[in-house]
Design an enzyme around this catalytic site. Structure first.
Site, PDB file in Angstrom:
ATOM      1  N   LYS A   1      -0.024  76.882 178.309  1.00 15.17           N
ATOM      2  CA  LYS A   1      -0.088  77.421 176.873  1.00 15.17           C
ATOM      3  C   LYS A   1      -0.201  78.868 176.709  1.00 15.17           C
ATOM      4  CE  LYS A   1      -2.121  72.715 175.251  1.00 15.17           C
ATOM      5  NZ  LYS A   1      -3.048  72.221 174.596  1.00 15.17           N
TER       6      LYS A   1
ATOM      7  N   ASN B   1      -6.582  74.145 176.208  1.00 17.95           N
ATOM      8  CA  ASN B   1      -7.219  73.436 177.488  1.00 17.95           C
ATOM      9  C   ASN B   1      -5.954  73.695 178.516  1.00 17.95           C
ATOM     10  OD1 ASN B   1      -4.935  72.073 176.375  1.00 17.95           O
ATOM     11  ND2 ASN B   1      -5.955  70.176 176.314  1.00 17.95           N
TER      12      ASN B   1
ATOM     13  N   ARG C   1      -7.194  71.073 183.981  1.00 19.84           N
ATOM     14  CA  ARG C   1      -7.750  71.494 182.924  1.00 19.84           C
ATOM     15  C   ARG C   1      -9.247  71.898 183.354  1.00 19.84           C
ATOM     16  NH1 ARG C   1      -5.081  66.924 179.223  1.00 19.84           N
ATOM     17  NH2 ARG C   1      -3.020  67.868 178.603  1.00 19.84           N
TER      18      ARG C   1
ATOM     19  N   HIS D   1      -0.310  71.500 178.814  1.00 19.42           N
ATOM     20  CA  HIS D   1       0.068  70.320 178.378  1.00 19.42           C
ATOM     21  C   HIS D   1       0.685  69.295 179.238  1.00 19.42           C
ATOM     22  CE1 HIS D   1       1.951  67.316 175.468  1.00 19.42           C
ATOM     23  NE2 HIS D   1       3.225  67.498 176.448  1.00 19.42           N
TER      24      HIS D   1
ATOM     25  N   ARG E   1      -0.330  63.384 185.179  1.00 23.56           N
ATOM     26  CA  ARG E   1      -1.452  63.160 184.044  1.00 23.56           C
ATOM     27  C   ARG E   1      -2.724  63.052 185.033  1.00 23.56           C
ATOM     28  NH1 ARG E   1      -4.556  63.696 181.199  1.00 23.56           N
ATOM     29  NH2 ARG E   1      -4.865  63.065 179.030  1.00 23.56           N
TER      30      ARG E   1
END
Length: 381
Positions: A246, A357, A347, A360, A327
């Protein structure tokens, strides 16, 4: 609207208006006292944007050639609008080009962090497969070296990372940070001394002068539509998932650490590109969360607040479901919960809040390929 005052800097900015199919030119004013921006339409001679704070835009973002995301519009800074601004900023800020050679992703991550720690920020980046012609152009200053045939063989047909680096005296600083072309002669602590093995496999190539840097950047990051026929990206679109570093994490210098964590977590980065995501695209991308996730609006604003790095991720173990396993490595969406329950996740290590965080990832296995296609087949057009 001429001149610069002590409380502001003035620039010339251009925006391509898709609806009118023309380039609009503005005076872009930046006020450092409160990080606000104002825009004046030069053709119509009237204020286009009244003074407003734009998330993620600071004075560091203003340099010739930079692209700013200002309230839904991509504004390219093309020149200084007054001598005062030019004197204050031009003598220091510079761009250069760096090419990370074929090396493990974790080492590439360490190199990126090394650049950041020495004041060099990445403003453009992508992974590409280079041809012999590409190598001959980008490394043209080395054609007469006796090592060039070996360099040509080493790079041709292989994947590299190209980067635009911005900073004070960027060309000289990048060369100093790298060290001597021969790692055995490089100063201790330089990139080549730390990670290089010989004058060909010395980790990174950088432009040798400012003019050459501009040429290299224009070659590696050509504008549309040339980018569709040169240096195509490397997405596989098979057993993959999407990851996005991000904008806040890019600004905070966490990109390198994220690449290291992905590699060490058992995943390959098979495609990578730095994007400026417009608000409408961010809204579209996160639409599945609208009305479901309380942070939806903040997520959209964060993704559109500056450059992000999108990556196609593939598990090194081909028997694993990439999306499901990745994930797990990324961890819970709330970094505080991640630090409490899964402290070894990305994270937990790099995130700040549920919106900021750091990274993604595709939440559902079936969405992995769709999200990769969105970034690497739709937004990349």
């Amino acid at each position: 609207m001429e001149g610069a005052y002590k409380d502001k800097y003035t620039f010339i900015g251009e925006w391509y208006d898709n609806q009118a199919s023309l380039i609009r030119r503005f005076n872009v004013f930046y006020y450092p006292t409160d990080d606000t921006i104002e825009m004046y339409d030069l053709k119509n001679r009237k204020t286009f944007l009244r003074r407003v704070k734009v998330n993620g835009v600071t004075l560091d973002n203003f340099f010739i050639g930079s692209t700013l995301y200002i309230l839904g519009r991509l504004i390219k800074i093309t020149d200084f609008a007054c001598e005062d601004t030019k004197k204050k900023l031009h003598k220091d800020m510079q761009v250069t080009f760096a090419l990370i050679k074929p090396i493990p992703t974790r080492i590439a991550g360490k190199i990126i962090t090394h650049f950041y720690e020495h004041g060099l920020k990445i403003t453009k980046m992508k992974k590409a497969c280079v041809t012999s012609d590409d190598v001959s152009f980008l490394c043209r200053s080395q054609v007469s070296d006796n090592t060039f045939p070996f360099l040509l063989e080493y790079l041709s047909g292989n994947q590299v990372y190209g980067m635009e680096l911005v900073g004070k005296d960027a060309v000289a600083v990048a060369m100093k940070v790298l060290g001597d072309k021969d790692p055995s002669k490089a100063e201790p602590g330089t990139i080549r001394a730390l990670f290089g093995s010989d004058p060909v496999r010395n980790c990174v190539h950088v432009s040798s002068d400012p003019d050459g840097a501009i040429q290299d950047i224009e070659y590696f990051f050509p504008p549309p539509p040339q980018h569709l026929s040169r240096l195509r990206l490397t997405a596989t679109l098979s057993n993959c998932t999407l990851s996005i570093i991000k904008p806040h994490a890019i600004r905070e210098g966490k990109l390198g650490a994220a690449l290291e964590a992905i590699d060490e977590g058992g995943f390959d980065i098979t495609a990578l590109n730095m994007f400026m995501v417009e608000n409408v695209n961010a809204s579209e991308f996160y639409e599945v969360y609208k009305g479901i996730v309380q942070e939806y609006k903040g997520m959209v604003e964060e993704l559109a607040s500056g450059p992000c790095v999108a990556m196609e991720i593939v598990a090194k173990d081909k028997n694993l479901n990439t999306a499901v396993e990745f994930r797990k490595l990324v961890g819970p969406s709330d970094p505080d919960i991640a630090r409490l329950l899964r402290p070894h996740t990305i994270r937990a290590k790099l995130g700040k809040t549920k919106v900021q965080n750091a990274i993604h990832c595709s939440d559902l296995a079936e969405d992995g390929l769709l999200e990769v296609e969105y970034f690497f087949k739709i937004l990349d057009l």
